[in-house]
Design a protein around this motif. Structure first.
Motif, PDB file in Angstrom:
ATOM      1  N   VAL A 100      28.791 -86.149 137.946  1.00 52.27           N
ATOM      2  CA  VAL A 100      28.049 -86.034 139.207  1.00 52.27           C
ATOM      3  C   VAL A 100      26.550 -86.133 138.947  1.00 52.27           C
ATOM      4  O   VAL A 100      25.818 -86.847 139.637  1.00 52.27           O
ATOM      5  CB  VAL A 100      28.417 -84.698 139.900  1.00 52.27           C
ATOM      6  CG1 VAL A 100      27.455 -84.426 141.034  1.00 52.27           C
ATOM      7  CG2 VAL A 100      29.834 -84.755 140.415  1.00 52.27           C
ATOM      8  N   LEU A 141      25.354 -89.671 138.201  1.00 58.86           N
ATOM      9  CA  LEU A 141      25.332 -90.632 139.297  1.00 58.86           C
ATOM     10  C   LEU A 141      24.458 -90.184 140.459  1.00 58.86           C
ATOM     11  O   LEU A 141      24.303 -90.919 141.421  1.00 58.86           O
ATOM     12  CB  LEU A 141      26.754 -90.898 139.783  1.00 58.86           C
ATOM     13  CG  LEU A 141      27.591 -91.682 138.774  1.00 58.86           C
ATOM     14  CD1 LEU A 141      28.983 -91.904 139.298  1.00 58.86           C
ATOM     15  CD2 LEU A 141      26.950 -93.016 138.447  1.00 58.86           C
ATOM     16  N   THR A 142      23.896 -88.970 140.394  1.00 58.74           N
ATOM     17  CA  THR A 142      23.004 -88.569 141.475  1.00 58.74           C
ATOM     18  C   THR A 142      21.592 -88.324 140.954  1.00 58.74           C
ATOM     19  O   THR A 142      20.723 -89.177 141.091  1.00 58.74           O
ATOM     20  CB  THR A 142      23.535 -87.295 142.156  1.00 58.74           C
ATOM     21  OG1 THR A 142      23.739 -86.301 141.159  1.00 58.74           O
ATOM     22  CG2 THR A 142      24.840 -87.548 142.876  1.00 58.74           C
ATOM     23  N   LYS A 143      21.398 -87.160 140.315  1.00 55.81           N
ATOM     24  CA  LYS A 143      20.037 -86.807 139.907  1.00 55.81           C
ATOM     25  C   LYS A 143      19.515 -87.725 138.818  1.00 55.81           C
ATOM     26  O   LYS A 143      18.353 -88.100 138.796  1.00 55.81           O
ATOM     27  CB  LYS A 143      20.010 -85.351 139.408  1.00 55.81           C
ATOM     28  CG  LYS A 143      19.658 -84.357 140.477  1.00 55.81           C
ATOM     29  CD  LYS A 143      19.213 -83.030 139.889  1.00 55.81           C
ATOM     30  CE  LYS A 143      20.326 -82.316 139.182  1.00 55.81           C
ATOM     31  NZ  LYS A 143      19.984 -80.969 138.749  1.00 55.81           N
ATOM     32  N   SER A 169      20.433 -90.813 137.960  1.00 55.91           N
ATOM     33  CA  SER A 169      20.907 -92.189 138.044  1.00 55.91           C
ATOM     34  C   SER A 169      19.883 -93.169 137.500  1.00 55.91           C
ATOM     35  O   SER A 169      20.247 -94.201 136.932  1.00 55.91           O
ATOM     36  CB  SER A 169      21.252 -92.531 139.486  1.00 55.91           C
ATOM     37  OG  SER A 169      20.123 -92.342 140.295  1.00 55.91           O
TER      38      SER A 169
END
Lengths: 329, 176
Positions: free
Chosen positions: B141, B144-146, B148
């Motif tokens: 997670v 792919l979020t913070k 990326s």
């Protein structure tokens, strides 16, 4: 953690050590018997009934032999190589889920741990070949590295495909996801990837290559390289490599059973248990032996071409296909 | 629930084992004359570090450490050595003059002192609870979020290096 935990772990370790030792000894017997049958001869018959005591005689012989370090060899690394080979194999056994409750450590990253431990294998064989300061050993060391680097890639791609289908890294959870009858096994998970049987075949080929088994036994091609990296090892130094080789075969087959063949679940949906795991495991081991005595050794370029030009493109395709299928379904 | 027996002795023992493996491996890697033993030292230090990660409740990181550093980095280095290196260390190899050694020693000591001082006296925030279980899902997670952007940059670097390798290999074929 309770006080019972260390006792359980200790018992499991003793069990694993026994299992590895007996497996190595008696898989050699099975291998020799199998080789005999495939070549229309009897195999070992002399020591004990049907040669059943032959492994014990072999072990006695190996242990009583002198350990020779050849002059000019790198003494430290020469001794270190067999030591590096065995413990990771035994540690990997602690991760294998033989049944729902019969598992040493149920890690949530068990699959990665298994591959981490098996990566010691390559470096141990390579050090053995390099440190014995022998031309066959060095050729074998160079071969084992390029072979393992080439086959690690399709292996990992196949593993990622299976992971995407099962959605977890824990070996126990992967088996749990395949409960029920045989059409729930990952091998037949055609809804999420129609090419799953192809994936299984790629996995099997890569497993043969990673464990240095014929037809990919480039590291100890006995007709070209004497015994490759193990040429200079005498007595139990060689014995340890031999044991570790069979331990790795069992680990590879167990991984195939866990990832594709439903682990401890029965194919008809009744009586799950460790019995089914062992049946599937030894069926896979039999396949490995069968392949060894049926196919001639490939050429080295053929081996690398098979990986880079055939297996890797196919495994990338199956990976993408299962990604698309999982997204759509 | 009674605690693991003798845990007050076992925990420091395990810590010392891993710390010893890390430091010992690093020392072997630096001081030995045979480059292949240096690689073995690097492997040993990696095992020690992996043990340290495991000790700090990050099994995923520990396993990746072993997988990458022993399964990939060490093997690549040894492969390069086997293709390129002469067997014996030559006389005088790795021996430098006294001022050189002294300078290197001073720089190493200064760096060690700085890092050690930072580690001991630095104002490290202590999380009241464990931030996560160090598991794969959290890492996925986060990537792919913070993180990326970092992921994209790493991917780009890898792509460039692969293209570079291809370019070099292709050029090499035409040299007589």
């Amino acid at each position: 953690m309770t006080a019972a935990e260390p006792i359980r772990l200790l018992l499991f370790l003793v069990g694993v050590a026994t299992f590895v030792g007996l497996n190595a000894a008696y898989l050699v017997w099975v291998e020799r018997k199998g080789a005999g049958r495939f070549q229309r001869r009897a195999g070992p018959t002399e020591v004990g009934y049907a040669g059943l005591l032959q492994p014990i005689a072999d072990a006695g012989k190996l242990m009583s032999k002198q350990l020779i370090v050849p002059p000019g060899a790198d003494r430290v690394l020469f001794r270190l190589a067999p030591i590096m080979m065995m413990p990771p194999a035994i540690m990997a056994f602690a991760l294998l889920p033989f049944s729902e409750s019969l598992v040493g450590i149920d890690m949530n990253v068990g699959l990665i741990a298994l591959f981490a431990f098996s990566s010691f294998n390559v470096i141990a064989v390579m050090l053995a070949g390099w440190s014995s300061r022998n031309k066959y050993g060095i050729i074998s060391a160079a071969r084992v590295v390029s072979q393992n680097v080439a086959y690690e890639i399709p292996m990992m791609l196949v593993i990622i495909t299976v992971l995407m289908v099962s959605g977890t890294l824990s070996l126990t959870a992967i088996v749990d996801g395949q409960s029920g009858a045989f059409w729930n096994w990952n091998l037949f998970a055609l809804a999420s990837n129609p090419l799953m049987p192809v994936t299984f075949i790629i996995f099997f080929i890569c497993m043969l290559s990673e464990t240095n088994r014929a037809p990919f036994d480039m590291a100890e091609a006995e007709s070209e390289l004497v015994a490759g990296a193990y040429t200079e090892y005498a007595g139990m130094g060689f014995g340890v490599f031999f044991m570790a080789e069979y331990a790795n075969i069992v680990i590879g087959c167990a991984l195939a059973v866990v990832l594709f063949l439903g682990g401890w679940h029965s194919p008809v949906g009744v009586f799950p248990g460790v019995f089914w795991f062992l049946v599937k495991l030894y069926f896979m081991v039999f396949l490995v032996i069968w392949v060894r005595w049926t196919f001639p050794r490939t050429q080295f370029y053929g081996l690398l071409n098979l990986s880079w030009k055939i297996l890797i493109p196919i495994s990338i395709f199956t990976l993408l296909l299962s990604a698309v299928m999982i997204k759509l379904v | 629930m009674n605690p693991f027996p003798a845990s007050e002795y076992l925990i420091p023992l395990v810590f010392l084992l891993f710390a010893g493996a890390t430091i010992g491996g690093a020392l072997i890697a630096v001081f030995t004359k045979w480059i292949i033993r240096s690689v073995c030292g690097l492997a040993m230090a990696s095992v020690g570090l992996a043990g340290m990660f495991y000790f700090l409740h990050s099994p995923f990181l520990a396993m990746i450490q072993i997988l990458i550093y022993i399964g990939a980095v060490c093997i690549t280095i040894v492969f390069a050595i086997m293709l390129a290196e002469p067997d014996e260390p030559q006389d005088g190899y790795g021996q430098h003059s006294v001022p050189w050694n002294l300078g290197a020693g001073i720089v190493a000591a200064a760096v060690f002192w700085g890092i050690a001082r930072l580690g001991v006296t630095g104002d490290w925030p202590t999380p009241a609870v464990r931030v996560s279980d160090g598991g794969v899902e959290m890492i996925g997670v986060a990537l792919l979020t913070k993180q990326s952007l970092a992921l994209e940059i790493v991917a780009l670097i890898l792509l460039v290096s692969i293209l570079g390798a291809l370019a070099v290999a292709r050029k090499g074929r035409h040299i007589e």
